[in-house]
Scaffold this active site. Structure first.
Site, PDB file in Angstrom:
ATOM      1  N   SER A 127       0.820  -1.212   0.000  1.00  0.00           N
ATOM      2  CA  SER A 127       0.000   0.000   0.000  1.00  0.00           C
ATOM      3  C   SER A 127       0.855   1.264   0.000  1.00  0.00           C
ATOM      4  O   SER A 127       1.965   1.272   0.553  1.00  0.00           O
ATOM      5  CB  SER A 127      -0.864  -0.019   1.261  1.00  0.00           C
ATOM      6  OG  SER A 127      -1.396   1.255   1.510  1.00  0.00           O
ATOM      7  N   TYR A 152      -1.905  -0.286  10.251  1.00  0.00           N
ATOM      8  CA  TYR A 152      -2.162  -0.851   8.917  1.00  0.00           C
ATOM      9  C   TYR A 152      -0.905  -0.733   8.066  1.00  0.00           C
ATOM     10  O   TYR A 152      -0.447  -1.707   7.461  1.00  0.00           O
ATOM     11  CB  TYR A 152      -3.336  -0.105   8.264  1.00  0.00           C
ATOM     12  CG  TYR A 152      -3.494  -0.417   6.783  1.00  0.00           C
ATOM     13  CD1 TYR A 152      -3.868  -1.692   6.365  1.00  0.00           C
ATOM     14  CD2 TYR A 152      -3.258   0.569   5.813  1.00  0.00           C
ATOM     15  CE1 TYR A 152      -4.005  -1.983   5.009  1.00  0.00           C
ATOM     16  CE2 TYR A 152      -3.404   0.280   4.461  1.00  0.00           C
ATOM     17  CZ  TYR A 152      -3.777  -0.988   4.066  1.00  0.00           C
ATOM     18  OH  TYR A 152      -3.907  -1.272   2.729  1.00  0.00           O
TER      19      TYR A 152
END
Ligand code: NAD
Length: 330
Positions: A127, A152
């Site tokens: 990501s 995350y």
């Protein structure tokens, strides 16, 4: 080819699986169908996939090692495309265990299965969040990214490190893809474009974080899928070490639009498509959020010959039109 897609009921997994099936590949999809967001959307995506030839689905949690090992015993996979994850930056602030279970335990279980069953290549989702509040723009895969601002992001960076280790220790060719804010029809209800569209249509106020000064490199789903397919067709090859031994490939690519858009402009595009004005609640930046994302995609262009082409206006138009149709809004 026989391809395992993890997270097949998810947004990106659904589109990628559709594309692979349309190209004549056989896909086994797995997903734990968790309720992080509306599960009926995941079910509807799966129904569309189930209507196509050469698709098999197993409801399976990656954190369940035994079930995953059994899946690999029963199938010989050429490729593993790993898209399953507990996604979402803000949710990770209050729910760390969901990220540890799916993104760390689940990922190591998958790596172990790849290690004990010879696969040709593991492609996994990373990501843009691994860049944290990177000062240098655009974000390049050669930048040092050791300052994640959310759990995350930390789990995605950990995935890259784990895959890198497995690639050279156990000779598993791996490619990681850092996606930049993906949007489009059938998208994720937890993401800003979805929340904004819903709220505006319902006449409710929207939360505009960082007073609208946030910039995101919004990337349309078709461009993400095309990027993944191109990477699969141009996989990096082994290199040779000084002692003549083979080093299995390990590579990271950014897949992003390379054209960041400010949040205020993004909202304007949604308003234009809806023909309605949003009631805006301007708020400070949230913990875990970063002010800017901006992908350097020189590597992607050079190695796989691909650059996203969908403008934010086209992409949002398609999303809004799908949204109205799906939720039967006249
Ligand atoms: P998504 O939440 O729609 O899809 C992920 C799917 O994985 C979900 O259907 C979920 O049920 C499944 N899943 C989660 N934990 C699992 C587990 N333990 N076992 C089996 N299945 C599990 O998210 P998405 O937007 O399609 O994202 C796909 C991948 O891309 C994720 O790894 C995400 O972190 C990454 N990513 C997405 C974006 C984006 O903007 N959408 C940006 C950067 C990276």
């Amino acid at each position: 080819m026989n391809i395992l897609v993890t997270g097949a009921a998810g947004f990106i997994g659904f589109y990628l699986t559709q594309e692979l099936l349309s190209r004549g590949e056989s896909v086994i999809g797995i997903d734990n169908l968790n309720d992080y967001y509306d599960t009926s959307l995941k079910t509807a995506r799966l129904q569309k996939l189930a209507a196509q030839k050469n698709f098999t689905f197993h409801k399976l949690d990656l954190a369940n090692r035994k079930n995953l090992e059994q899946l690999f015993k029963n199938n010989q996979f050429d490729f593993v495309i790993h898209l399953a994850a507990q996604a979402g930056v803000r949710y990770s602030i209050e729910n760390p265990h969901a990220y540890v279970d799916s993104n760390l335990v689940g990922f190591v279980n998958l790596l172990e299965c790849c290690r004990h069953n010879s696969i040709k290549h593991l492609v996994f989702a990373s990501s843009s969040s691994v860049y944290g509040a990177n000062k240098k723009i655009p974000f390049s895969t050669s930048d040092n990214v050791d300052n994640p601002v959310s759990l995350y992001a930390a789990t995605k960076k950990a995935n890259e490190l784990m895959a890198h280790t497995y690639s050279h220790l156990y000779h598993i060719p791996c490619t990681g893809l850092r996606f930049f804010t993906v949007y489009g029809p059938w998208g994720r209800p937890d993401m800003a474009y979805f929340l904004f569209t819903k709220a505006i249509l319902e006449g409710k106020p929207i939360k505009v974080f960082n007073y609208g000064r946030m910039q995101r490199d919004f990337t349309y789903i078709d461009d993400i899928v095309e990027g993944i397919i191109r990477v699969m067709n141009h996989l990096p090859q082994s290199s040779t070490a000084e002692d003549g031994s083979k080093i299995p490939p390990y590579k990271i690519y950014n897949i992003g639009n390379n054209q960041p858009v400010e949040l205020t402009r993004f909202i304007e595009v949604i308003e234009n498509c809806l023909g309605m004005e949003a009631e805006k609640n301007f708020l400070p930046i949230q913990p875990g959020d970063v002010p800017t994302t901006y992908a350097d995609i020189d590597d992607l262009i050079q190695d796989v010959g691909f650059k996203p082409t969908t403008s934010i206006e086209e992409g949002i138009e398609r999303f809004v039109s799908w949204y109205k149709d799906y939720y039967k809004i006249v």
